[in-house]
Write a protein that holds these residues in place. Sequence first.
Motif, PDB file in Angstrom:
ATOM      1  N   SER A 176       2.917  82.603 -10.227  1.00 51.18           N
ATOM      2  CA  SER A 176       2.313  82.335 -11.704  1.00 51.18           C
ATOM      3  C   SER A 176       0.545  82.805 -11.379  1.00 51.18           C
ATOM      4  N   GLY A 177      -0.389  82.952 -12.167  1.00 53.45           N
ATOM      5  CA  GLY A 177      -1.849  83.594 -12.022  1.00 53.45           C
ATOM      6  C   GLY A 177      -0.629  84.720 -12.691  1.00 53.45           C
ATOM      7  N   GLN A 221       0.696  82.613  -4.586  1.00 47.51           N
ATOM      8  CA  GLN A 221       1.037  82.358  -6.632  1.00 47.51           C
ATOM      9  C   GLN A 221       1.988  83.083  -6.410  1.00 47.51           C
TER      10      GLN A 221
END
Lengths: 92, 92
Positions: free
Chosen positions: B56-57, A54
């Motif tokens: 992200s996440g 991520q």
Amino acid sequence: EVDSDKYNVGQKKAAVCMTCHGTEGISNIDIYPNLQGQKQAYLVTTLKAYQRRQRSGGLALVMYEQADNLTEQDMQDISYFFSNVTNESAAH
Amino acid sequence: EVDSDKYNVGQKKAAVCMTCHGTEGISNIDIYPNLQGQKQAYLVTTLKAYQRRQRSGGLALVMYEQADNLTEQDMQDISYFFSNVTNESAAH
């Protein structure tokens, strides 16, 4: 109160991290984050983010290798150590 | 030696960050990172990573909104503040 057994286990597991993040979690290069006193849950979340890819770009690749080797327990122990290490405690 | 003008400019710009990261860069929620004393260049690199969607996440979405509003100078100033704030200095 810091659990010294847990601290010592984490300190041993964190040996490889210290190359960039310092023996007391104070990094020696300006773009490497300090980890000393960081929130334990944040450190665990971050290691998982690398494991899940991520995070990308920059030095993320270096961290993929590190994170991929770690179990959940390893992440907890290493994060516990950096979260609790201080400039003094690391000397013991 | 901390440049107090630069510090004050950064402190003002960092007001919105303090909601989650604390007025002295010590966050009040375990999965929000502490920023106090963090490496300035690392903080700038991180803000750019959010701007570039290299993270992200989890709470990355929250940080996209924040990072997208910042100029390079804003990032430098905010990072200078958090890198230099201490529990005492923030009180002035």
